[in-house]
Design a protein around this motif. Structure first.
Motif, PDB file in Angstrom:
ATOM      1  N   HIS A  52       0.818  -1.222   0.000  1.00 55.43           N
ATOM      2  CA  HIS A  52       0.000   0.000   0.000  1.00 55.43           C
ATOM      3  C   HIS A  52       0.853   1.274   0.000  1.00 55.43           C
ATOM      4  O   HIS A  52       0.304   2.385  -0.041  1.00 55.43           O
ATOM      5  N   ARG A  85     -10.736 -14.500   5.966  1.00 52.23           N
ATOM      6  CA  ARG A  85     -11.170 -13.291   5.240  1.00 52.23           C
ATOM      7  C   ARG A  85     -12.701 -13.205   5.207  1.00 52.23           C
ATOM      8  O   ARG A  85     -13.267 -12.127   5.299  1.00 52.23           O
ATOM      9  N   HIS A 115      -6.924  -7.284  10.766  1.00 50.62           N
ATOM     10  CA  HIS A 115      -6.174  -7.568   9.534  1.00 50.62           C
ATOM     11  C   HIS A 115      -6.073  -9.075   9.361  1.00 50.62           C
ATOM     12  O   HIS A 115      -5.886  -9.794  10.336  1.00 50.62           O
ATOM     13  N   ASP A 118      -3.821 -12.098   2.894  1.00 50.10           N
ATOM     14  CA  ASP A 118      -4.707 -12.307   1.743  1.00 50.10           C
ATOM     15  C   ASP A 118      -4.231 -13.374   0.751  1.00 50.10           C
ATOM     16  O   ASP A 118      -4.882 -13.601  -0.264  1.00 50.10           O
TER      17      ASP A 118
HETATM   18 MG    MG Z   1      -5.012  -6.524   3.013  1.00 49.09          MG
END
Ligand code: MG
Ligand code: ATP
Length: 152
Positions: A52, A85, A115, A118
């Motif tokens: 990010h 997730r 968090h 992924d």
């Molecule tokens: Mg993420």
């Protein structure tokens, strides 16, 4: 079996939601094989969220993630990354489906409680940022055979 890293973020700790969040994973049947409370350094927060870097929200994300204690979990189970997730819900709290952790407890883009890694690659990378190999439990918990369909 697959492993994933979960971080219970500073907002969830301050809102006293640690127990509720951990319960979701335990009740689903995932094994907790690593657990600690810590405050993340700026360096490790930046590494964890390195993809990010450059986004307009990056600095604020790092400020948030380093603003107070967090609880880190390593979870183990079949398809743990995807299952975790799904239990977390969509990224932005106000969009997350009720029944998910974010859907039940979050309203914000950034203060979204939790968090989860992924992908298999990011799980391996993130776990090694925060845990030594020796910190993780290797033995299977005795109840696991009653979670999957191999008890009888
Ligand atoms: Mg993420
Ligand atoms: P996480 O990586 O924290 O598990 P995620 O995988 O659901 O969340 P990502 O797209 O990886 O979502 O975003 C990482 C984090 O950056 C989000 O949890 C959120 O806190 C923050 N974030 C992402 N997009 C935005 C945005 N547009 N504005 C503010 N914060 C954002």
């Amino acid at each position: 079996m697959q492993k994933t890293l979960v971080i219970i973020k500073p907002d969830a700790v301050q809102r006293r939601l640690i127990g509720k969040v951990i319960s979701r994973f335990e009740e689903k049947g995932l094994e907790i094989i690593g657990l600690k409370m810590t405050t993340i350094s700026e360096k490790l927060a930046k590494e964890n969220y390195s993809i990010h870097n450059g986004k307009d929200y990056f600095e604020k994300l790092i400020k948030f993630m380093t603003s107070g204690p967090v609880v880190m979990l390593v979870l183990r189970g079949e398809n743990t990354i995807e299952v975790t997730r799904k239990l977390m819900g969509a990224t932005f709290g106000y969009e997350a489906t009720p029944g998910t952790i974010r859907g039940d407890f979050a309203m914000s883009k950034r203060f979204n409680l939790i968090h989860g890694s992924d992908s298999v690659e990011s799980a391996e990378r993130e776990i090694s940022l925060f845990f030594e190999n020796g910190d993780l439990m290797q033995n299977k918990q005795s109840g696991v055979k009653w979670i999957y369909d191999d008890a009888v």
